[in-house]
Design a protein around this motif. Structure first.
Motif, PDB file in Angstrom:
ATOM      1  N   VAL A  39      47.381  26.910  51.620  1.00  0.00           N
ATOM      2  CA  VAL A  39      46.893  26.393  50.145  1.00  0.00           C
ATOM      3  C   VAL A  39      46.882  27.450  49.313  1.00  0.00           C
ATOM      4  O   VAL A  39      46.317  28.768  49.486  1.00  0.00           O
ATOM      5  N   TYR A  40      47.457  27.091  48.160  1.00  0.00           N
ATOM      6  CA  TYR A  40      47.498  28.147  46.795  1.00  0.00           C
ATOM      7  C   TYR A  40      46.500  28.175  46.036  1.00  0.00           C
ATOM      8  O   TYR A  40      45.800  26.946  45.806  1.00  0.00           O
ATOM      9  N   TYR A  41      45.547  29.510  46.036  1.00  0.00           N
ATOM     10  CA  TYR A  41      44.753  29.520  44.634  1.00  0.00           C
ATOM     11  C   TYR A  41      45.233  29.350  43.562  1.00  0.00           C
ATOM     12  O   TYR A  41      46.170  29.801  43.040  1.00  0.00           O
ATOM     13  N   PRO A  42      44.093  28.633  42.846  1.00  0.00           N
ATOM     14  CA  PRO A  42      44.701  28.361  41.181  1.00  0.00           C
ATOM     15  C   PRO A  42      44.852  29.623  40.328  1.00  0.00           C
ATOM     16  O   PRO A  42      45.526  29.513  39.538  1.00  0.00           O
ATOM     17  N   ASP A  43      44.178  30.668  40.847  1.00  0.00           N
ATOM     18  CA  ASP A  43      44.306  31.711  39.896  1.00  0.00           C
ATOM     19  C   ASP A  43      45.345  32.848  40.588  1.00  0.00           C
ATOM     20  O   ASP A  43      45.398  34.137  40.206  1.00  0.00           O
ATOM     21  N   GLY A  44      45.904  32.547  41.545  1.00  0.00           N
ATOM     22  CA  GLY A  44      46.887  33.352  42.098  1.00  0.00           C
ATOM     23  C   GLY A  44      47.887  33.896  41.384  1.00  0.00           C
ATOM     24  O   GLY A  44      48.727  33.312  40.542  1.00  0.00           O
ATOM     25  N   GLY A  45      48.150  35.038  41.476  1.00  0.00           N
ATOM     26  CA  GLY A  45      49.004  36.131  40.743  1.00  0.00           C
ATOM     27  C   GLY A  45      48.415  36.562  39.340  1.00  0.00           C
ATOM     28  O   GLY A  45      49.058  37.379  38.513  1.00  0.00           O
ATOM     29  N   LYS A  46      47.235  36.451  38.911  1.00  0.00           N
ATOM     30  CA  LYS A  46      46.621  36.914  37.745  1.00  0.00           C
ATOM     31  C   LYS A  46      46.075  38.337  38.205  1.00  0.00           C
ATOM     32  O   LYS A  46      45.730  38.653  39.137  1.00  0.00           O
ATOM     33  N   GLU A 106      36.870  38.348  40.430  1.00  0.00           N
ATOM     34  CA  GLU A 106      37.652  37.796  39.418  1.00  0.00           C
ATOM     35  C   GLU A 106      38.719  37.048  40.215  1.00  0.00           C
ATOM     36  O   GLU A 106      39.166  36.193  39.373  1.00  0.00           O
ATOM     37  N   CYS A 107      38.621  36.762  41.400  1.00  0.00           N
ATOM     38  CA  CYS A 107      39.660  35.947  42.089  1.00  0.00           C
ATOM     39  C   CYS A 107      38.858  35.090  43.067  1.00  0.00           C
ATOM     40  O   CYS A 107      37.774  35.277  43.767  1.00  0.00           O
ATOM     41  N   THR A 115      48.699  50.280  44.728  1.00  0.00           N
ATOM     42  CA  THR A 115      48.208  51.028  43.594  1.00  0.00           C
ATOM     43  C   THR A 115      47.357  49.946  42.751  1.00  0.00           C
ATOM     44  O   THR A 115      47.656  48.897  42.659  1.00  0.00           O
ATOM     45  N   SER A 116      46.216  50.273  42.105  1.00  0.00           N
ATOM     46  CA  SER A 116      45.540  49.656  41.465  1.00  0.00           C
ATOM     47  C   SER A 116      46.050  48.970  40.099  1.00  0.00           C
ATOM     48  O   SER A 116      45.829  48.101  39.669  1.00  0.00           O
ATOM     49  N   ALA A 117      47.033  49.768  39.896  1.00  0.00           N
ATOM     50  CA  ALA A 117      47.917  49.604  38.305  1.00  0.00           C
ATOM     51  C   ALA A 117      48.685  47.949  38.635  1.00  0.00           C
ATOM     52  O   ALA A 117      48.726  47.375  37.491  1.00  0.00           O
ATOM     53  N   THR A 118      48.908  47.796  39.909  1.00  0.00           N
ATOM     54  CA  THR A 118      49.591  46.517  40.200  1.00  0.00           C
ATOM     55  C   THR A 118      48.881  45.190  40.858  1.00  0.00           C
ATOM     56  O   THR A 118      49.193  44.480  41.481  1.00  0.00           O
ATOM     57  N   ALA A 119      47.703  45.687  40.767  1.00  0.00           N
ATOM     58  CA  ALA A 119      46.610  44.664  41.611  1.00  0.00           C
ATOM     59  C   ALA A 119      46.764  43.145  40.660  1.00  0.00           C
ATOM     60  O   ALA A 119      46.647  42.852  39.615  1.00  0.00           O
ATOM     61  N   ILE A 120      46.558  42.176  41.689  1.00  0.00           N
ATOM     62  CA  ILE A 120      46.685  40.745  41.368  1.00  0.00           C
ATOM     63  C   ILE A 120      45.722  39.785  42.442  1.00  0.00           C
ATOM     64  O   ILE A 120      45.430  40.549  43.409  1.00  0.00           O
ATOM     65  N   CYS A 121      45.271  38.594  41.770  1.00  0.00           N
ATOM     66  CA  CYS A 121      44.612  37.806  42.807  1.00  0.00           C
ATOM     67  C   CYS A 121      45.760  37.182  43.948  1.00  0.00           C
ATOM     68  O   CYS A 121      46.976  36.536  43.310  1.00  0.00           O
ATOM     69  N   GLU A 122      45.264  37.459  45.218  1.00  0.00           N
ATOM     70  CA  GLU A 122      46.356  36.736  46.271  1.00  0.00           C
ATOM     71  C   GLU A 122      46.527  35.034  45.736  1.00  0.00           C
ATOM     72  O   GLU A 122      45.741  34.436  45.045  1.00  0.00           O
ATOM     73  N   ARG A 123      47.799  34.829  46.284  1.00  0.00           N
ATOM     74  CA  ARG A 123      48.245  33.512  45.766  1.00  0.00           C
ATOM     75  C   ARG A 123      47.693  32.593  46.767  1.00  0.00           C
ATOM     76  O   ARG A 123      47.445  31.459  46.473  1.00  0.00           O
TER      77      ARG A 123
END
Length: 121
Positions: A64-71, A78-79, A89-97
């Motif tokens: 099941v994919y999260y609606p904010d995945g990849g943000k 925030e996720c 690295t914290s520079a490439t952080a995203i919400c898991e899909r």
């Protein structure tokens, strides 16, 4: 004579490696089929999921994919799932899909900093 014995040994050992690979692939197909039998595909789809192979062995699971995945994110708050970095690295952080993004190596991010790094399957 020594060369003939060497050739026989090489052929024997390479045959064993081929058998091991065949056996492993056969076992993987069996594991995947058994996992797929346990999934109610209709229920999975009703919940917004999709049956996919996950992990290093590609075992079927309802994903099941999260609606904010990849943000982009700086904290888990925030996720819907985890705030993580596949590049550690914290520079490439995203919400898991989906919860299955946690396979492989990644770093958990909190307050814009790497909280911990882990490799999992």
């Amino acid at each position: 004579m020594k060369i003939l014995i060497l050739i026989v040994h090489v052929l024997f050992l390479s045959g064993c490696a081929g058998y091991d690979e065949w056996r492993m692939e056969k076992d993987l197909r069996k594991m995947r089929a058994e996992a797929l039998k346990k999934i109610n595909v209709e229920e999975c789809e009703k919940s917004g999921g999709k049956v996919e192979g996950v992990g290093i062995f590609g075992i079927p699971s309802c994903v099941v994919y999260y609606p904010d995945g990849g943000k982009p994110c700086k904290s888990e708050s925030e996720c819907e799932g985890m705030c993580f970095s596949p590049d550690n690295t914290s520079a490439t952080a995203i919400c898991e899909r989906s919860e299955h993004d946690r396979f492989g190596c990644y770093s958990a991010i909190e307050n814009g900093e790497v909280l911990y790094s882990i490799c999992a399957d």
